[in-house]
Design a protein around this motif. Structure first.
Motif, PDB file in Angstrom:
ATOM      1  N   VAL A 119      -7.169  -8.371 -18.072  1.00  0.00           N
ATOM      2  CA  VAL A 119      -6.109  -8.931 -17.991  1.00  0.00           C
ATOM      3  C   VAL A 119      -4.656  -7.697 -17.232  1.00  0.00           C
ATOM      4  O   VAL A 119      -5.490  -6.491 -18.371  1.00  0.00           O
ATOM      5  CB  VAL A 119      -5.366  -9.279 -19.790  1.00  0.00           C
ATOM      6  CG1 VAL A 119      -4.028  -9.882 -19.274  1.00  0.00           C
ATOM      7  CG2 VAL A 119      -6.660 -10.514 -20.160  1.00  0.00           C
ATOM      8  N   VAL A 120      -4.153  -8.002 -16.601  1.00  0.00           N
ATOM      9  CA  VAL A 120      -3.373  -7.097 -15.949  1.00  0.00           C
ATOM     10  C   VAL A 120      -1.687  -7.668 -16.277  1.00  0.00           C
ATOM     11  O   VAL A 120      -1.655  -9.113 -15.718  1.00  0.00           O
ATOM     12  CB  VAL A 120      -3.645  -6.442 -14.640  1.00  0.00           C
ATOM     13  CG1 VAL A 120      -5.168  -5.534 -14.908  1.00  0.00           C
ATOM     14  CG2 VAL A 120      -4.250  -7.539 -13.538  1.00  0.00           C
ATOM     15  N   ARG A 121      -0.495  -6.775 -16.312  1.00  0.00           N
ATOM     16  CA  ARG A 121       0.709  -7.560 -16.360  1.00  0.00           C
ATOM     17  C   ARG A 121       1.115  -6.222 -15.655  1.00  0.00           C
ATOM     18  O   ARG A 121       1.378  -5.134 -15.643  1.00  0.00           O
ATOM     19  CB  ARG A 121       0.969  -7.897 -17.131  1.00  0.00           C
ATOM     20  CG  ARG A 121       0.744  -7.148 -18.336  1.00  0.00           C
ATOM     21  CD  ARG A 121       1.026  -7.672 -19.873  1.00  0.00           C
ATOM     22  NE  ARG A 121       2.731  -8.218 -19.482  1.00  0.00           N
ATOM     23  CZ  ARG A 121       2.942  -7.504 -20.776  1.00  0.00           C
ATOM     24  NH1 ARG A 121       3.173  -7.107 -21.827  1.00  0.00           N
ATOM     25  NH2 ARG A 121       4.646  -7.996 -20.757  1.00  0.00           N
ATOM     26  N   VAL A 122       2.414  -6.906 -15.138  1.00  0.00           N
ATOM     27  CA  VAL A 122       3.172  -5.581 -14.253  1.00  0.00           C
ATOM     28  C   VAL A 122       5.210  -4.916 -15.151  1.00  0.00           C
ATOM     29  O   VAL A 122       5.854  -6.873 -15.970  1.00  0.00           O
ATOM     30  CB  VAL A 122       3.706  -6.205 -12.932  1.00  0.00           C
ATOM     31  CG1 VAL A 122       4.839  -4.905 -12.089  1.00  0.00           C
ATOM     32  CG2 VAL A 122       2.560  -5.792 -11.945  1.00  0.00           C
ATOM     33  N   LEU A 123       5.099  -4.273 -15.477  1.00  0.00           N
ATOM     34  CA  LEU A 123       6.573  -4.462 -16.415  1.00  0.00           C
ATOM     35  C   LEU A 123       7.414  -2.779 -15.205  1.00  0.00           C
ATOM     36  O   LEU A 123       6.794  -2.438 -14.866  1.00  0.00           O
ATOM     37  CB  LEU A 123       6.196  -3.529 -17.370  1.00  0.00           C
ATOM     38  CG  LEU A 123       5.349  -3.835 -18.311  1.00  0.00           C
ATOM     39  CD1 LEU A 123       4.559  -3.415 -19.525  1.00  0.00           C
ATOM     40  CD2 LEU A 123       5.488  -5.236 -18.619  1.00  0.00           C
ATOM     41  N   ASP A 124       8.882  -3.319 -15.533  1.00  0.00           N
ATOM     42  CA  ASP A 124       9.743  -2.911 -14.823  1.00  0.00           C
ATOM     43  C   ASP A 124       8.889  -0.757 -15.152  1.00  0.00           C
ATOM     44  O   ASP A 124       9.104  -0.697 -16.738  1.00  0.00           O
ATOM     45  CB  ASP A 124      10.827  -2.915 -15.235  1.00  0.00           C
ATOM     46  CG  ASP A 124      11.240  -3.931 -15.155  1.00  0.00           C
ATOM     47  OD1 ASP A 124      11.251  -4.355 -13.966  1.00  0.00           O
ATOM     48  OD2 ASP A 124      12.412  -4.581 -15.165  1.00  0.00           O
ATOM     49  N   ALA A 125       9.605   0.246 -14.969  1.00  0.00           N
ATOM     50  CA  ALA A 125       9.197   1.131 -14.962  1.00  0.00           C
ATOM     51  C   ALA A 125      10.066   2.282 -15.023  1.00  0.00           C
ATOM     52  O   ALA A 125      10.248   3.421 -14.135  1.00  0.00           O
ATOM     53  CB  ALA A 125       7.698   2.154 -13.802  1.00  0.00           C
ATOM     54  N   PRO A 126      11.228   1.919 -15.546  1.00  0.00           N
ATOM     55  CA  PRO A 126      12.185   3.104 -15.911  1.00  0.00           C
ATOM     56  C   PRO A 126      11.675   4.728 -17.307  1.00  0.00           C
ATOM     57  O   PRO A 126      11.184   4.299 -17.283  1.00  0.00           O
ATOM     58  CB  PRO A 126      13.483   2.549 -16.627  1.00  0.00           C
ATOM     59  CG  PRO A 126      12.576   1.818 -17.136  1.00  0.00           C
ATOM     60  CD  PRO A 126      11.617   0.929 -16.839  1.00  0.00           C
ATOM     61  N   GLY A 186       2.433  -3.953  -4.901  1.00  0.00           N
ATOM     62  CA  GLY A 186       3.470  -1.864  -4.288  1.00  0.00           C
ATOM     63  C   GLY A 186       3.714  -1.278  -5.577  1.00  0.00           C
ATOM     64  O   GLY A 186       4.063  -0.747  -5.672  1.00  0.00           O
ATOM     65  N   VAL A 187       2.587  -1.858  -6.541  1.00  0.00           N
ATOM     66  CA  VAL A 187       2.470  -1.017  -8.372  1.00  0.00           C
ATOM     67  C   VAL A 187       1.363   0.334  -7.286  1.00  0.00           C
ATOM     68  O   VAL A 187       0.869   0.059  -6.770  1.00  0.00           O
ATOM     69  CB  VAL A 187       2.081  -1.663  -9.254  1.00  0.00           C
ATOM     70  CG1 VAL A 187       1.769  -0.583  -9.907  1.00  0.00           C
ATOM     71  CG2 VAL A 187       2.990  -3.081  -9.557  1.00  0.00           C
ATOM     72  N   GLN A 188       2.037   1.637  -8.245  1.00  0.00           N
ATOM     73  CA  GLN A 188       1.795   2.787  -7.816  1.00  0.00           C
ATOM     74  C   GLN A 188       1.287   3.018  -8.812  1.00  0.00           C
ATOM     75  O   GLN A 188      -0.730   4.349  -9.070  1.00  0.00           O
ATOM     76  CB  GLN A 188       3.015   3.518  -7.019  1.00  0.00           C
ATOM     77  CG  GLN A 188       3.440   3.479  -6.456  1.00  0.00           C
ATOM     78  CD  GLN A 188       4.492   4.126  -6.346  1.00  0.00           C
ATOM     79  OE1 GLN A 188       3.893   5.904  -6.239  1.00  0.00           O
ATOM     80  NE2 GLN A 188       5.279   3.941  -5.510  1.00  0.00           N
ATOM     81  N   VAL A 189       0.965   2.898 -10.333  1.00  0.00           N
ATOM     82  CA  VAL A 189       0.872   3.251 -11.298  1.00  0.00           C
ATOM     83  C   VAL A 189       0.104   2.093 -12.349  1.00  0.00           C
ATOM     84  O   VAL A 189       1.159   1.520 -12.895  1.00  0.00           O
ATOM     85  CB  VAL A 189       1.046   4.470 -11.926  1.00  0.00           C
ATOM     86  CG1 VAL A 189       0.838   4.378 -13.763  1.00  0.00           C
ATOM     87  CG2 VAL A 189       1.201   5.724 -11.345  1.00  0.00           C
ATOM     88  N   MET A 190      -1.224   2.614 -13.299  1.00  0.00           N
ATOM     89  CA  MET A 190      -1.627   1.304 -13.648  1.00  0.00           C
ATOM     90  C   MET A 190      -1.397   1.719 -15.115  1.00  0.00           C
ATOM     91  O   MET A 190      -2.542   3.293 -15.306  1.00  0.00           O
ATOM     92  CB  MET A 190      -2.881   0.571 -13.131  1.00  0.00           C
ATOM     93  CG  MET A 190      -3.812   0.075 -14.765  1.00  0.00           C
ATOM     94  SD  MET A 190      -5.155  -0.984 -13.934  1.00  0.00           S
ATOM     95  CE  MET A 190      -5.843   0.046 -13.629  1.00  0.00           C
TER      96      MET A 190
END
Length: 165
Positions: free
Chosen positions: A79-86, A128-132
């Motif tokens: 299961v993967v998701r994407v979050l804001d990365a401040p 476009g995500v660079q890091v997991m």
């Protein structure tokens, strides 16, 4: 083994319950030290809660459940998701999170986990995500070694402690 990786619709999430139960049992063995803070949930209760999380996360546009199959046999899922990365690091505006990775007990060591991580990385990179980020329960040395072989490095140590004396 050459598993086929595919996406899973939210309406099919219940097929993951058996594998979630295997992960719960694995965590119970590997992280027995955590029972000092409270007992392990029953498999039914744990699945009820995780199932709810999965359904909530799957409402997010970039979240996905990726499954590995050999014919009709379910070998594992991620299961993967994407979050804001401040934050302090220049990782782009968003970061991927590998929320769950489970490989069936019978399929461990056959490349299923690698195939799922590769699929998760490809999906995130396509957005476009660079890091997991991935979290590993303390005591699960095998999982740490696996993720380090996949290129993961230490980032944060998370500790838990009781709030009442």
């Amino acid at each position: 083994m050459n598993p086929v990786i595919d996406g899973l619709a939210a309406s099919e999430v219940d097929c993951l319950e058996h594998l979630w139960g295997q992960l719960l049992a694995h965590h119970s063995r590997e992280a027995a030290h955590l029972t000092a803070l409270g007992g392990v949930r029953s498999p039914e209760d744990s699945w009820r809660l995780r199932r709810g999380q999965y359904l909530e996360w799957l409402r997010e546009p970039l979240a996905a459940v990726l499954v590995a199959r050999d014919g009709s046999q379910l070998l594992g899922y991620a299961v993967v998701r994407v979050l804001d990365a401040p934050g302090s690091w220049q990782w782009g505006d968003q970061v991927g999170v590998l929320e769950t990775l489970v490989v069936d007990d019978e399929a461990r060591g056959a490349g299923v986990g690698q195939a799922l991580v590769r699929a998760a990385r490809e999906r995130l990179a396509g957005s476009g995500v660079q890091v997991m980020k991935v979290s590993v329960i303390a005591g699960n040395a095998g999982a740490l070694r696996f993720y380090q072989r996949e290129g993961a490095v230490d980032f944060v140590n998370t500790l838990v402690m009781p709030v009442s004396g």
